[in-house]
Design an enzyme around this catalytic site. Structure first.
Site, PDB file in Angstrom:
ATOM      1  N   VAL A   1     -17.566   3.951  -3.591  1.00  0.00           N
ATOM      2  CA  VAL A   1     -18.022   2.644  -3.651  1.00  0.00           C
ATOM      3  C   VAL A   1     -19.247   2.749  -3.378  1.00  0.00           C
ATOM      4  CG1 VAL A   1     -17.924   0.807  -2.931  1.00  0.00           C
ATOM      5  CG2 VAL A   1     -15.961   1.993  -2.764  1.00  0.00           C
TER       6      VAL A   1
ATOM      7  N   LYS B   1       0.860  -1.581   0.487  1.00  0.00           N
ATOM      8  CA  LYS B   1      -0.043  -0.219   0.297  1.00  0.00           C
ATOM      9  C   LYS B   1       1.049   1.595   0.190  1.00  0.00           C
ATOM     10  CE  LYS B   1      -4.743   0.821   0.298  1.00  0.00           C
ATOM     11  NZ  LYS B   1      -5.232   0.487   0.076  1.00  0.00           N
TER      12      LYS B   1
HETATM   13  P1  NAI Z   1     -14.520   7.846  -1.430  1.00  0.00           P
HETATM   14  O1  NAI Z   1     -13.559   8.886  -0.249  1.00  0.00           O
HETATM   15  O2  NAI Z   1     -14.131   7.965  -2.518  1.00  0.00           O
HETATM   16  O3  NAI Z   1     -16.199   7.907   0.139  1.00  0.00           O
HETATM   17  C1  NAI Z   1     -15.991   7.714   1.986  1.00  0.00           C
HETATM   18  C2  NAI Z   1     -16.724   8.822   1.595  1.00  0.00           C
HETATM   19  O4  NAI Z   1     -16.594   8.893   3.581  1.00  0.00           O
HETATM   20  C3  NAI Z   1     -16.483   9.855   1.884  1.00  0.00           C
HETATM   21  O5  NAI Z   1     -18.357  10.710   0.321  1.00  0.00           O
HETATM   22  C4  NAI Z   1     -16.770  10.527   2.788  1.00  0.00           C
HETATM   23  O6  NAI Z   1     -17.590  12.144   2.955  1.00  0.00           O
HETATM   24  C5  NAI Z   1     -17.506   9.495   3.852  1.00  0.00           C
HETATM   25  N1  NAI Z   1     -17.651   9.604   5.386  1.00  0.00           N
HETATM   26  C6  NAI Z   1     -15.701   9.873   5.826  1.00  0.00           C
HETATM   27  N2  NAI Z   1     -16.063  10.072   7.268  1.00  0.00           N
HETATM   28  C7  NAI Z   1     -17.874   9.933   7.766  1.00  0.00           C
HETATM   29  C8  NAI Z   1     -18.332   9.626   8.492  1.00  0.00           C
HETATM   30  N3  NAI Z   1     -17.831   9.635   9.915  1.00  0.00           N
HETATM   31  N4  NAI Z   1     -19.310   9.377   8.722  1.00  0.00           N
HETATM   32  C9  NAI Z   1     -20.815   9.102   7.390  1.00  0.00           C
HETATM   33  N5  NAI Z   1     -19.574  10.110   5.977  1.00  0.00           N
HETATM   34  C10 NAI Z   1     -18.258   9.739   6.310  1.00  0.00           C
HETATM   35  O7  NAI Z   1     -13.774   5.982  -0.588  1.00  0.00           O
HETATM   36  P2  NAI Z   1     -14.294   4.914  -1.741  1.00  0.00           P
HETATM   37  O8  NAI Z   1     -13.324   4.838  -2.685  1.00  0.00           O
HETATM   38  O9  NAI Z   1     -15.600   4.748  -1.794  1.00  0.00           O
HETATM   39  O10 NAI Z   1     -13.807   3.744  -0.713  1.00  0.00           O
HETATM   40  C11 NAI Z   1     -13.821   3.679   1.009  1.00  0.00           C
HETATM   41  C12 NAI Z   1     -14.282   2.979   1.641  1.00  0.00           C
HETATM   42  O11 NAI Z   1     -13.837   1.223   1.135  1.00  0.00           O
HETATM   43  C13 NAI Z   1     -12.416   3.076   1.722  1.00  0.00           C
HETATM   44  O12 NAI Z   1     -12.302   2.704   3.449  1.00  0.00           O
HETATM   45  C14 NAI Z   1     -11.782   2.618   0.882  1.00  0.00           C
HETATM   46  O13 NAI Z   1     -10.744   2.304   1.488  1.00  0.00           O
HETATM   47  C15 NAI Z   1     -12.323   1.583   0.965  1.00  0.00           C
HETATM   48  N6  NAI Z   1     -12.195   0.163   0.040  1.00  0.00           N
HETATM   49  C16 NAI Z   1     -12.634   1.069  -1.761  1.00  0.00           C
HETATM   50  C17 NAI Z   1     -11.891   0.163  -2.696  1.00  0.00           C
HETATM   51  C18 NAI Z   1     -12.454   1.482  -4.075  1.00  0.00           C
HETATM   52  O14 NAI Z   1     -12.169  -0.050  -4.643  1.00  0.00           O
HETATM   53  N7  NAI Z   1     -12.445   2.734  -3.667  1.00  0.00           N
HETATM   54  C19 NAI Z   1     -11.551  -1.063  -2.453  1.00  0.00           C
HETATM   55  C20 NAI Z   1     -11.341  -1.427  -1.651  1.00  0.00           C
HETATM   56  C21 NAI Z   1     -12.310  -1.032  -0.181  1.00  0.00           C
END
Ligand code: NAI
Length: 363
Positions: free
Chosen positions: A183, A78
């Site tokens: 996601v 990572k």
């Molecule tokens: P992202 O950054 O696009 O979305 C995260 C969302 O969570 C944002 O909209 C943010 O405002 C929100 N957020 C942050 N703190 C919060 C809280 N306390 N309460 C409610 N909402 C909150 O990230 P993404 O790509 O959607 O990934 C989400 C999770 O999934 C992360 O943990 C990431 O590591 C994991 N993940 C993502 C993958 C991918 O393909 N994008 C693959 C595998 C895991």
């Protein structure tokens, strides 16, 4: 660093600094036993440098477990970039990062994670070929991994609902989704299409509004979403959300979501098990994105094959749920045992039904 509680069995950790942009980055290579270490690049503003080290170590080990569980011929690693990065310096920062990835000669391969995008990876690709998640045409392998991750999470939710609630359909099932980013939004679309009822939350009110308008979801505040009354809680924001306090307050029989490292510590999995909450281990359920990136990196061209590999997340989780039940152990411990056994044996697949594409990639 070697005494760090999360360092454990890492092969190497690399620190970089770019004088021109001021960018600092860490790349952790947990294991290359099964192949080059593959894992996304996170851009985050860490309050303390030590937090970035903890994050990269936890995430890179998680990638080893995830990739082994997904039966991919790759190891785990990572990268974290210590933000913020000024918009005008963004391109130069990702060029610098691309050079750092290249300097590792393929031991580490990168892609998107929280805070980074397909456009950023296109810039990285100007400096190294060890990058995935690049722009892809519709219907072809590659592109933003998020919809593939969401699809895998959907398969995992279906498996968990079948195992715990004895329901073969998501029609009418209530899902609380924390985090409506890349996601989370795709997941809401998939769930809504299957008749699930959504309760959603994000710290960004515009994202909440959009999902509520698009899918008839009910909004919940960020401080209450983890205790929402529902059938499934899907954490799709950041890690470490499941701790003694939040687990005690849970009002769901199933936790199944995309976020990496959902368990705050070693006790959290045991607590969930004791409370009778069925937990879909994060590194099993959220493998859809890396399955897509690994296929892209291996030069595979069949999107159908990628989707079929993602569908197998259902079978994997069903096996883990059954084994955890039989052995009266937590699902996380059972899944980690399976993954670590594969890593130690140097074999990603102990499964005789490895797909032809996977067999070719192994070769
Ligand atoms: P992202 O950054 O696009 O979305 C995260 C969302 O969570 C944002 O909209 C943010 O405002 C929100 N957020 C942050 N703190 C919060 C809280 N306390 N309460 C409610 N909402 C909150 O990230 P993404 O790509 O959607 O990934 C989400 C999770 O999934 C992360 O943990 C990431 O590591 C994991 N993940 C993502 C993958 C991918 O393909 N994008 C693959 C595998 C895991």
């Amino acid at each position: 660093m070697f005494d760090h509680a999360e360092y454990r069995d890492h092969e190497s950790v690399h620190a970089f600094h770019d004088a021109a942009t001021g960018l600092r980055a860490l790349i952790a290579v947990h294991s290359t036993r099964l192949g080059p270490a593959l894992g996304g690049c996170r851009l985050w503003h860490y309050e303390h440098e030590a937090d970035a080290l903890t994050d990269v170590l936890r995430l890179s080990r998680g990638m080893s477990l995830k990739n082994a569980m997904a039966e991919l011929p790759i190891g785990g690693g990572k990268a974290v970039l210590l933000g913020p990065v000024a918009p005008e310096a963004r391109r130069d920062a990702f060029l610098a990062f691309g050079s750092w990835v290249d300097s590792l000669g393929g031991r580490y391969q990168t892609a998107e994670d929280v805070g980074t995008s397909v456009a950023d990876m296109q810039v990285v690709a100007e400096r190294t070929r060890h990058v995935g998640g690049l722009a892809a045409g519709s219907g072809t392998v590659g592109g933003d991994p998020s919809p593939f991750t969401a699809l895998g999470v959907l398969r995992g939710i279906e498996a968990a609902v079948r195992a715990k609630i004895k329901c073969d359909s998501l029609d009418g099932i209530r899902v609380a989704v924390q985090g409506l980013g890349h996601v989370g939004q795709y997941l809401c679309a998939e769930l809504s299409a299957r008749g699930a009822r959504l309760v959603v939350s994000d710290v960004d009110p515009a994202r909440v509004r959009k999902v509520c308008e698009s899918f008839g979801a009910v909004p919940e505040t960020p401080d209450r979403i983890l205790a929402a009354e529902a059938d499934v809680l899907a954490p799709c924001a950041l890690g470490a959300v499941l701790n003694r306090r939040t687990i005690t307050a849970l009002r769901v029989p199933v936790v199944a979501g995309a976020a990496n490292n959902q368990l705050a510590d070693g006790n959290a999995g045991r607590l969930l098990h004791e409370r009778g909450v069925l937990y879909a281990p994060d590194f099993v359920i959220n493998a859809g994105g890396v399955i897509s990136v690994a296929a892209e990196q291996a030069g595979e061209s069949s999107l159908e094959q990628v989707l079929a590999d993602i569908d197998r997340i259902d079978t994997r989780l069903t096996e883990i749920f059954e084994r955890a039940n039989q052995e009266n152990r937590s699902t996380g411990v059972v899944a980690e045992d399976i993954a670590m056994t594969r890593i130690r044996a140097g074999k990603a697949s102990t499964n005789a039904v490895a797909t032809p594409a996977r067999a070719a990639a192994h070769a």
